[in-house]
Design a protein around this motif. Structure first.
Motif, mmCIF file in Angstrom:
data_model
loop_
_atom_site.group_PDB
_atom_site.id
_atom_site.type_symbol
_atom_site.label_atom_id
_atom_site.label_comp_id
_atom_site.label_asym_id
_atom_site.label_seq_id
_atom_site.Cartn_x
_atom_site.Cartn_y
_atom_site.Cartn_z
ATOM 1 N N ILE A 5 0.845 -1.194 0.000
ATOM 2 C CA ILE A 5 0.000 0.000 0.000
ATOM 3 C C ILE A 5 0.879 1.242 0.000
ATOM 4 O O ILE A 5 1.997 1.225 0.500
ATOM 5 C CB ILE A 5 -0.979 0.022 1.200
ATOM 6 N N LYS A 6 0.339 2.314 -0.580
ATOM 7 C CA LYS A 6 0.986 3.625 -0.551
ATOM 8 C C LYS A 6 0.258 4.447 0.493
ATOM 9 O O LYS A 6 -0.972 4.433 0.566
ATOM 10 C CB LYS A 6 0.884 4.314 -1.914
ATOM 11 N N VAL A 7 1.046 5.183 1.282
ATOM 12 C CA VAL A 7 0.493 5.923 2.400
ATOM 13 C C VAL A 7 1.007 7.358 2.387
ATOM 14 O O VAL A 7 2.211 7.587 2.221
ATOM 15 C CB VAL A 7 0.893 5.236 3.733
ATOM 16 N N VAL A 8 0.079 8.324 2.566
ATOM 17 C CA VAL A 8 0.458 9.717 2.750
ATOM 18 C C VAL A 8 0.782 9.893 4.228
ATOM 19 O O VAL A 8 -0.023 9.542 5.102
ATOM 20 C CB VAL A 8 -0.694 10.676 2.344
ATOM 21 N N VAL A 9 1.983 10.408 4.515
ATOM 22 C CA VAL A 9 2.433 10.619 5.889
ATOM 23 C C VAL A 9 2.228 12.083 6.257
ATOM 24 O O VAL A 9 2.600 12.979 5.505
ATOM 25 C CB VAL A 9 3.922 10.242 6.035
ATOM 26 N N PHE A 10 1.621 12.309 7.439
ATOM 27 C CA PHE A 10 1.448 13.679 7.918
ATOM 28 C C PHE A 10 1.726 13.754 9.408
ATOM 29 O O PHE A 10 1.735 12.741 10.102
ATOM 30 C CB PHE A 10 0.054 14.220 7.578
ATOM 31 N N LYS A 11 1.994 14.970 9.877
ATOM 32 C CA LYS A 11 2.316 15.183 11.290
ATOM 33 C C LYS A 11 1.157 15.837 12.013
ATOM 34 O O LYS A 11 0.432 16.654 11.454
ATOM 35 C CB LYS A 11 3.548 16.073 11.424
ATOM 36 N N LEU A 12 1.033 15.446 13.270
ATOM 37 C CA LEU A 12 0.038 16.012 14.169
ATOM 38 C C LEU A 12 0.616 15.906 15.569
ATOM 39 O O LEU A 12 0.854 14.794 16.049
ATOM 40 C CB LEU A 12 -1.249 15.199 14.043
ATOM 41 N N GLY A 18 -0.716 8.197 9.086
ATOM 42 C CA GLY A 18 -0.812 7.807 7.687
ATOM 43 C C GLY A 18 -2.242 7.584 7.252
ATOM 44 O O GLY A 18 -3.084 7.161 8.038
ATOM 45 N N ILE A 19 -2.487 7.917 5.975
ATOM 46 C CA ILE A 19 -3.767 7.644 5.314
ATOM 47 C C ILE A 19 -3.417 7.017 3.967
ATOM 48 O O ILE A 19 -2.512 7.500 3.281
ATOM 49 C CB ILE A 19 -4.581 8.934 5.058
ATOM 50 N N ASP A 91 -0.661 19.366 10.897
ATOM 51 C CA ASP A 91 0.512 20.225 11.119
ATOM 52 C C ASP A 91 1.461 20.239 9.930
ATOM 53 O O ASP A 91 2.216 21.186 9.753
ATOM 54 C CB ASP A 91 1.271 19.778 12.372
ATOM 55 N N GLY A 92 1.446 19.202 9.120
ATOM 56 C CA GLY A 92 2.303 19.149 7.937
ATOM 57 C C GLY A 92 2.160 17.799 7.272
ATOM 58 O O GLY A 92 1.867 16.806 7.925
ATOM 59 N N ALA A 93 2.314 17.783 5.952
ATOM 60 C CA ALA A 93 2.297 16.530 5.195
ATOM 61 C C ALA A 93 3.692 16.356 4.623
ATOM 62 O O ALA A 93 4.170 17.204 3.889
ATOM 63 C CB ALA A 93 1.247 16.579 4.094
ATOM 64 N N SER A 94 4.355 15.252 5.000
ATOM 65 C CA SER A 94 5.770 15.143 4.669
ATOM 66 C C SER A 94 6.085 14.309 3.437
ATOM 67 O O SER A 94 6.894 14.710 2.620
ATOM 68 C CB SER A 94 6.562 14.615 5.868
ATOM 69 N N ASP A 95 5.473 13.147 3.282
ATOM 70 C CA ASP A 95 5.836 12.336 2.121
ATOM 71 C C ASP A 95 4.828 11.232 1.855
ATOM 72 O O ASP A 95 3.835 11.094 2.561
ATOM 73 C CB ASP A 95 7.241 11.752 2.265
ATOM 74 N N VAL A 96 5.094 10.470 0.814
ATOM 75 C CA VAL A 96 4.304 9.295 0.472
ATOM 76 C C VAL A 96 5.272 8.119 0.535
ATOM 77 O O VAL A 96 6.369 8.183 -0.022
ATOM 78 C CB VAL A 96 3.700 9.412 -0.938
ATOM 79 N N ILE A 97 4.866 7.068 1.245
ATOM 80 C CA ILE A 97 5.739 5.902 1.370
ATOM 81 C C ILE A 97 5.012 4.647 0.896
ATOM 82 O O ILE A 97 3.788 4.588 0.901
ATOM 83 C CB ILE A 97 6.248 5.703 2.814
ATOM 84 N N ASP A 98 5.802 3.662 0.481
ATOM 85 C CA ASP A 98 5.287 2.331 0.168
ATOM 86 C C ASP A 98 5.497 1.469 1.399
ATOM 87 O O ASP A 98 6.552 1.536 2.031
ATOM 88 C CB ASP A 98 6.062 1.712 -0.998
ATOM 89 N N MET A 99 4.487 0.691 1.736
ATOM 90 C CA MET A 99 4.646 -0.223 2.863
ATOM 91 C C MET A 99 3.818 -1.468 2.622
ATOM 92 O O MET A 99 2.990 -1.522 1.729
ATOM 93 C CB MET A 99 4.277 0.447 4.181
ATOM 94 N N ASN A 100 4.074 -2.462 3.440
ATOM 95 C CA ASN A 100 3.397 -3.731 3.376
ATOM 96 C C ASN A 100 2.259 -3.708 4.390
ATOM 97 O O ASN A 100 2.457 -3.298 5.527
ATOM 98 C CB ASN A 100 4.421 -4.820 3.735
ATOM 99 N N LYS A 124 5.219 -0.327 11.826
ATOM 100 C CA LYS A 124 6.654 -0.162 12.066
ATOM 101 C C LYS A 124 7.333 -0.055 10.715
ATOM 102 O O LYS A 124 7.240 -0.966 9.901
ATOM 103 C CB LYS A 124 7.218 -1.355 12.834
ATOM 104 N N ILE A 125 7.993 1.073 10.487
ATOM 105 C CA ILE A 125 8.677 1.313 9.224
ATOM 106 C C ILE A 125 10.186 1.250 9.483
ATOM 107 O O ILE A 125 10.713 2.028 10.281
ATOM 108 C CB ILE A 125 8.317 2.696 8.630
ATOM 109 N N ASN A 126 10.871 0.332 8.843
ATOM 110 C CA ASN A 126 12.336 0.174 8.963
ATOM 111 C C ASN A 126 12.822 0.055 10.406
ATOM 112 O O ASN A 126 13.903 0.512 10.747
ATOM 113 C CB ASN A 126 13.057 1.338 8.284
ATOM 114 N N ASP A 127 12.018 -0.515 11.276
ATOM 115 C CA ASP A 127 12.374 -0.740 12.686
ATOM 116 C C ASP A 127 12.796 0.518 13.446
ATOM 117 O O ASP A 127 13.339 0.430 14.542
ATOM 118 C CB ASP A 127 13.492 -1.793 12.812
ATOM 119 N N GLN A 128 12.581 1.699 12.873
ATOM 120 C CA GLN A 128 12.988 2.912 13.588
ATOM 121 C C GLN A 128 11.932 4.003 13.536
ATOM 122 O O GLN A 128 12.078 5.039 14.162
ATOM 123 C CB GLN A 128 14.305 3.434 13.017
ATOM 124 N N ARG A 129 10.850 3.750 12.840
ATOM 125 C CA ARG A 129 9.831 4.776 12.647
ATOM 126 C C ARG A 129 8.460 4.143 12.873
ATOM 127 O O ARG A 129 8.168 3.086 12.330
ATOM 128 C CB ARG A 129 9.960 5.292 11.218
#
Length: 153
Positions: A5-12, A18-19, A91-100, A124-129
């Protein structure tokens, strides 16, 4: 095989959310919002987006988080769900990521002060996020919003 899935990442409030991209119509800079009387505080009003009137909700208010000043990073994410378009102030939209899809785990009771019912899970994204995935059906739950409106009246 797990679903990608592709996810839009945003901050709050210092947390990342993610959505799913397919639910996001567009991401806009802050624009003038026309206040609508007799709505509760987290409904900020409506915007005219290319000829379409779209209601705008401040996600901080919806989740019971403290309000923050809008700045040049503040965005309105326009989502399209159940044939309804709604804008979420974030608060901000930072990026779009691919994830499982298998990376998404059930949410704990409260994450970053947000009740679990508003969350689809935590990825959990890359074990650090950690990415908090929204449950749009609950965020936009009309029955709950009507009950809140009755309480505020």
């Amino acid at each position: 095989m797990a679903e990608e899935i592709k996810v839009v990442v945003f901050k709050l409030a210092h947390e990342e959310y993610g959505i799913e991209v397919e639910k996001v119509k567009t991401i806009e800079r802050m624009m003038p919002i026309t206040r609508v009387p007799k709505t509760f505080t987290f409904i900020k009003g409506v915007v005219n987006l290319r000829g379409v009137v779209v209601p705008v909700m401040d996600l901080r208010g919806r989740f019971g988080l403290p309000e923050a000043e809008y700045d040049d990073q503040t965005r309105i994410i326009i989502v399209n769900t159940h044939e309804m378009e709604v804008g979420f102030i974030v608060d901000g939209a930072s990026d779009v990521i691919d994830m499982n899809a298998e990376q998404i785990e059930a949410p704990p009771e409260v994450v970053g002060g947000v009740k679990a019912k508003y969350l689809r899970g935590v990825a959990k994204i890359n074990d650090q996020r950690l990415l908090i995935m929204l449950n749009l059906a609950e965020v936009l739950n009309r029955d709950e919003i009507i009950k809140l409106e009755e309480l505020e009246a």
